[in-house]
Write a protein that holds these residues in place. Structure first.
Motif, PDB file in Angstrom:
ATOM      1  N   HIS A   8      13.895 -24.522  63.659  1.00 17.82           N
ATOM      2  CA  HIS A   8      12.462 -24.534  63.226  1.00 17.82           C
ATOM      3  C   HIS A   8      12.208 -22.727  64.028  1.00 17.82           C
ATOM      4  O   HIS A   8      13.158 -22.582  64.986  1.00 17.82           O
ATOM      5  CB  HIS A   8      11.394 -25.331  63.266  1.00 17.82           C
ATOM      6  N   TYR A   9      11.409 -22.336  63.365  1.00 20.48           N
ATOM      7  CA  TYR A   9      10.533 -20.932  64.134  1.00 20.48           C
ATOM      8  C   TYR A   9       9.113 -21.971  64.257  1.00 20.48           C
ATOM      9  O   TYR A   9       8.560 -22.120  63.338  1.00 20.48           O
ATOM     10  CB  TYR A   9      10.558 -20.160  63.696  1.00 20.48           C
ATOM     11  N   ALA A  10       8.760 -20.982  65.395  1.00 17.84           N
ATOM     12  CA  ALA A  10       7.051 -21.117  65.146  1.00 17.84           C
ATOM     13  C   ALA A  10       6.413 -19.675  65.766  1.00 17.84           C
ATOM     14  O   ALA A  10       7.076 -18.711  66.488  1.00 17.84           O
ATOM     15  CB  ALA A  10       6.865 -22.243  66.451  1.00 17.84           C
ATOM     16  N   LEU A  11       4.468 -19.683  65.120  1.00 17.40           N
ATOM     17  CA  LEU A  11       4.559 -18.715  65.279  1.00 17.40           C
ATOM     18  C   LEU A  11       3.213 -18.671  66.094  1.00 17.40           C
ATOM     19  O   LEU A  11       2.278 -20.016  66.136  1.00 17.40           O
ATOM     20  CB  LEU A  11       3.811 -17.685  64.004  1.00 17.40           C
ATOM     21  N   GLU A  12       2.722 -17.667  66.626  1.00 15.76           N
ATOM     22  CA  GLU A  12       1.272 -18.148  67.201  1.00 15.76           C
ATOM     23  C   GLU A  12       0.663 -16.576  66.559  1.00 15.76           C
ATOM     24  O   GLU A  12       0.691 -16.076  65.425  1.00 15.76           O
ATOM     25  CB  GLU A  12       0.660 -16.979  68.544  1.00 15.76           C
ATOM     26  N   VAL A  13      -0.489 -17.240  65.458  1.00 15.50           N
ATOM     27  CA  VAL A  13      -1.421 -17.112  64.340  1.00 15.50           C
ATOM     28  C   VAL A  13      -3.099 -17.105  65.341  1.00 15.50           C
ATOM     29  O   VAL A  13      -3.675 -18.240  65.371  1.00 15.50           O
ATOM     30  CB  VAL A  13      -1.456 -17.473  63.511  1.00 15.50           C
ATOM     31  N   PRO A  14      -3.978 -16.501  64.905  1.00 18.28           N
ATOM     32  CA  PRO A  14      -5.337 -16.232  65.001  1.00 18.28           C
ATOM     33  C   PRO A  14      -5.738 -17.159  64.400  1.00 18.28           C
ATOM     34  O   PRO A  14      -6.673 -18.124  64.834  1.00 18.28           O
ATOM     35  CB  PRO A  14      -5.834 -15.069  65.063  1.00 18.28           C
ATOM     36  N   ASP A  15      -5.793 -17.472  63.389  1.00 17.44           N
ATOM     37  CA  ASP A  15      -6.367 -18.485  62.244  1.00 17.44           C
ATOM     38  C   ASP A  15      -4.916 -19.258  61.593  1.00 17.44           C
ATOM     39  O   ASP A  15      -4.509 -19.220  60.773  1.00 17.44           O
ATOM     40  CB  ASP A  15      -7.148 -18.074  61.411  1.00 17.44           C
ATOM     41  N   GLN A  16      -5.712 -21.070  62.524  1.00 15.56           N
ATOM     42  CA  GLN A  16      -3.946 -21.605  62.001  1.00 15.56           C
ATOM     43  C   GLN A  16      -4.259 -21.586  60.417  1.00 15.56           C
ATOM     44  O   GLN A  16      -3.261 -22.084  59.210  1.00 15.56           O
ATOM     45  CB  GLN A  16      -3.794 -22.892  62.317  1.00 15.56           C
ATOM     46  N   ALA A  17      -5.642 -22.175  59.756  1.00 21.88           N
ATOM     47  CA  ALA A  17      -5.823 -22.378  58.846  1.00 21.88           C
ATOM     48  C   ALA A  17      -5.453 -21.793  57.863  1.00 21.88           C
ATOM     49  O   ALA A  17      -4.144 -21.268  56.400  1.00 21.88           O
ATOM     50  CB  ALA A  17      -7.026 -22.881  58.628  1.00 21.88           C
ATOM     51  N   VAL A  18      -5.321 -20.195  57.719  1.00 18.76           N
ATOM     52  CA  VAL A  18      -5.295 -19.082  56.716  1.00 18.76           C
ATOM     53  C   VAL A  18      -3.367 -19.083  56.814  1.00 18.76           C
ATOM     54  O   VAL A  18      -2.468 -18.455  55.761  1.00 18.76           O
ATOM     55  CB  VAL A  18      -5.518 -17.970  57.190  1.00 18.76           C
TER      56      VAL A  18
END
Length: 105
Positions: A8-18
């Protein structure tokens, strides 16, 4: 010594819902459950392939590769010999294993 799979890969994002809506538009389904990360996977695959953690900006959080049995120990030893720094696995990481840091955060 061999890494046999990309898990898998994982990202940090400001808005998880988007981020979740974006991946669901491509056919991934929510497998989050009780986790700080949004977990997404292809419907027919029994494991998560994309994880989305909350963070101040979009960036790579981590990558997860698989190496079975003795290969796992050999890969770990080779990375240690090369001076790669080991770290604690990210909170809620779906697979057991060993985490490395390749750049400063």
């Amino acid at each position: 010594m061999a890494i046999r799979s990309f898990l898998h890969y994982a990202l940090e994002v400001p808005d998880q819902a988007v981020g979740q809506r974006f991946y669901e538009d491509f056919g991934l389904v929510d497998g989050t459950g009780s986790s700080e990360a949004v977990r997404l996977r292809p419907e027919r695959l029994g494991r998560d392939t994309v994880l989305l953690y909350g963070g101040p900006r979009k960036r790579l959080h981590h990558l997860c590769y698989g190496a079975p049995g003795e290969d796992f120990a050999r890969v770990r030893g080779a990375l240690r010999s090369a001076g790669v720094r080991e770290m604690d696995a990210p909170a809620g990481a779906p697979e057991a294993g060993y985490a490395i840091r390749t750049a400063t955060r």
